[in-house]
Design a protein around this motif. Structure first.
Motif, PDB file in Angstrom:
ATOM      1  N   SER A 198       0.813  -1.277   0.089  1.00  0.00           N
ATOM      2  CA  SER A 198       0.170  -0.050   0.080  1.00  0.00           C
ATOM      3  C   SER A 198       0.775   1.193   0.028  1.00  0.00           C
ATOM      4  CB  SER A 198      -0.931   0.180   1.210  1.00  0.00           C
ATOM      5  OG  SER A 198      -0.297   0.112   2.345  1.00  0.00           O
ATOM      6  N   ILE A 199       2.019   1.426   0.532  1.00  0.00           N
ATOM      7  CA  ILE A 199       3.043   2.405   0.715  1.00  0.00           C
ATOM      8  C   ILE A 199       3.747   2.533  -0.590  1.00  0.00           C
ATOM      9  CG2 ILE A 199       5.049   3.134   1.763  1.00  0.00           C
ATOM     10  CD1 ILE A 199       3.865   2.470   4.305  1.00  0.00           C
ATOM     11  N   GLU A 200       3.898   1.343  -1.386  1.00  0.00           N
ATOM     12  CA  GLU A 200       5.025   1.231  -2.330  1.00  0.00           C
ATOM     13  C   GLU A 200       4.720   2.312  -3.632  1.00  0.00           C
ATOM     14  OE1 GLU A 200       5.974   0.047  -6.601  1.00  0.00           O
ATOM     15  OE2 GLU A 200       4.055  -0.553  -5.500  1.00  0.00           O
ATOM     16  N   PRO A 201       3.034   2.437  -4.076  1.00  0.00           N
ATOM     17  CA  PRO A 201       3.022   3.474  -5.077  1.00  0.00           C
ATOM     18  C   PRO A 201       3.291   4.642  -4.642  1.00  0.00           C
ATOM     19  CG  PRO A 201       1.193   1.919  -4.553  1.00  0.00           C
ATOM     20  CD  PRO A 201       2.195   1.626  -3.504  1.00  0.00           C
ATOM     21  N   LEU A 202       3.303   5.002  -3.314  1.00  0.00           N
ATOM     22  CA  LEU A 202       3.436   6.558  -2.710  1.00  0.00           C
ATOM     23  C   LEU A 202       5.073   7.029  -2.929  1.00  0.00           C
ATOM     24  CD1 LEU A 202       1.343   6.521   0.320  1.00  0.00           C
ATOM     25  CD2 LEU A 202       0.575   7.074  -2.060  1.00  0.00           C
ATOM     26  N   VAL A 203       6.011   5.823  -3.036  1.00  0.00           N
ATOM     27  CA  VAL A 203       7.370   6.225  -3.121  1.00  0.00           C
ATOM     28  C   VAL A 203       7.829   6.748  -4.376  1.00  0.00           C
ATOM     29  CG1 VAL A 203       9.738   5.088  -3.093  1.00  0.00           C
ATOM     30  CG2 VAL A 203       8.033   4.323  -1.547  1.00  0.00           C
ATOM     31  N   PRO A 204       8.858   7.621  -4.446  1.00  0.00           N
ATOM     32  CA  PRO A 204       9.228   8.139  -5.688  1.00  0.00           C
ATOM     33  C   PRO A 204       9.644   7.012  -6.534  1.00  0.00           C
ATOM     34  CG  PRO A 204      10.122   9.399  -3.932  1.00  0.00           C
ATOM     35  CD  PRO A 204       9.515   8.341  -3.384  1.00  0.00           C
ATOM     36  N   THR A 205       9.573   7.457  -8.010  1.00  0.00           N
ATOM     37  CA  THR A 205       9.997   6.298  -9.148  1.00  0.00           C
ATOM     38  C   THR A 205      11.160   5.738  -8.962  1.00  0.00           C
ATOM     39  OG1 THR A 205       8.322   7.465 -10.298  1.00  0.00           O
ATOM     40  CG2 THR A 205       9.857   5.704 -11.423  1.00  0.00           C
ATOM     41  N   ASN A 206      12.328   6.483  -8.929  1.00  0.00           N
ATOM     42  CA  ASN A 206      13.660   6.040  -8.841  1.00  0.00           C
ATOM     43  C   ASN A 206      13.777   5.143  -7.460  1.00  0.00           C
ATOM     44  OD1 ASN A 206      13.524   7.948  -7.060  1.00  0.00           O
ATOM     45  ND2 ASN A 206      15.546   8.920  -7.404  1.00  0.00           N
ATOM     46  N   LEU A 207      13.444   5.586  -6.453  1.00  0.00           N
ATOM     47  CA  LEU A 207      13.474   4.859  -5.223  1.00  0.00           C
ATOM     48  C   LEU A 207      12.657   3.721  -5.191  1.00  0.00           C
ATOM     49  CD1 LEU A 207      14.887   4.920  -2.431  1.00  0.00           C
ATOM     50  CD2 LEU A 207      12.829   6.220  -1.665  1.00  0.00           C
ATOM     51  N   ARG A 208      11.482   3.702  -5.934  1.00  0.00           N
ATOM     52  CA  ARG A 208      10.529   2.533  -5.962  1.00  0.00           C
ATOM     53  C   ARG A 208      11.219   1.287  -6.605  1.00  0.00           C
ATOM     54  NH1 ARG A 208       5.122   3.451  -9.072  1.00  0.00           N
ATOM     55  NH2 ARG A 208       5.278   5.268  -7.617  1.00  0.00           N
ATOM     56  N   PHE A 209      11.909   1.553  -7.904  1.00  0.00           N
ATOM     57  CA  PHE A 209      12.572   0.735  -8.553  1.00  0.00           C
ATOM     58  C   PHE A 209      13.965  -0.014  -7.997  1.00  0.00           C
ATOM     59  CE2 PHE A 209      10.780   3.070 -12.471  1.00  0.00           C
ATOM     60  CZ  PHE A 209       9.869   1.998 -12.860  1.00  0.00           C
ATOM     61  N   GLN A 210      14.612   0.905  -7.216  1.00  0.00           N
ATOM     62  CA  GLN A 210      15.588   0.440  -6.334  1.00  0.00           C
ATOM     63  C   GLN A 210      15.077  -0.722  -5.256  1.00  0.00           C
ATOM     64  OE1 GLN A 210      17.835   3.681  -4.957  1.00  0.00           O
ATOM     65  NE2 GLN A 210      18.761   4.163  -6.792  1.00  0.00           N
ATOM     66  N   LEU A 211      14.105  -0.173  -4.669  1.00  0.00           N
ATOM     67  CA  LEU A 211      13.494  -1.093  -3.662  1.00  0.00           C
ATOM     68  C   LEU A 211      13.019  -2.206  -3.895  1.00  0.00           C
ATOM     69  CD1 LEU A 211      12.754  -0.900  -0.349  1.00  0.00           C
ATOM     70  CD2 LEU A 211      10.474   0.152  -1.376  1.00  0.00           C
TER      71      LEU A 211
END
Length: 183
Positions: free
Chosen positions: A60-73
């Motif tokens: 539920s939090i993952e879509p709120l993370v900035p795109t570059n950080l999301r891919f790294q995560l």
């Protein structure tokens, strides 16, 4: 379109669950003076609850993370591809996860006690009379342990800390051992 099934992440989640259940069951057995079987059942239940809630929070939090950080995560969690920019976030998330899982496990343990107490009240009067002397002994023992031993919250906190320590040890060993030896 095909989907990717992160088998490595699933396998490690199962390993971490088994490790946490074993460690926490031992601590709950000693700290709360539960029988072995009941401590394993409690540890399994609260760990599965904590894991399910943890993944629900993550997704539920993952879509709120900035795109570059999301891919790294996502690369870090599902595909084991680490970058230096994500390390601080992972450490922060580890601390937050520790305290959230502690609260979920403590609440889950209280919920289990409440649910099992209702089940116990439905027993027949004969079974309750047969257990009165045993309960009296357990009450005396519980009062003595309350003065000497840790509370339920302390036992869950110690169990959670030890299971996280064991999981971190496995992760450090995994990092230290070269990839060609692990395969």
């Amino acid at each position: 379109m095909f989907s990717v099934l992160p088998l490595r992440a699933i396998a490690f989640q199962c390993l971490f669950l088994l490790l946490a259940i074993a460690v926490e069951a031992a601590v709950l057995h000693e700290g709360l003076k539960l029988p072995y079987r009941k401590s394993v059942e409690y540890a399994a239940s609260i760990n599965l609850l904590s894991t399910a809630i943890g993944w629900l929070i993550f997704f539920s939090i993952e879509p709120l993370v900035p795109t570059n950080l999301r891919f790294q995560l996502i690369n870090c969690i599902f595909f084991d591809q680490w970058s230096s920019g994500i390390a601080a976030w992972i450490i922060f998330a580890g601390f937050v996860t520790f305290f959230i899982s502690f609260l979920v496990k403590l609440s889950g343990l209280d919920l289990l006690k409440l649910l099992l107490q209702d089940k116990e009240e439905k027993r027949s009067e004969q079974e309750i009379q047969a257990d009165k002397s045993k309960r009296y002994q357990n009450t005396i023992r519980a009062r003595k342990n309350a003065r000497e031993g840790p509370s339920r919250a302390n036992a869950v906190l110690i169990a959670n800390a030890l299971s996280y320590t064991a999981i971190l040890l496995v992760l450090f060993i995994r990092i230290i051992v070269p990839a060609d030896i692990r395969l």
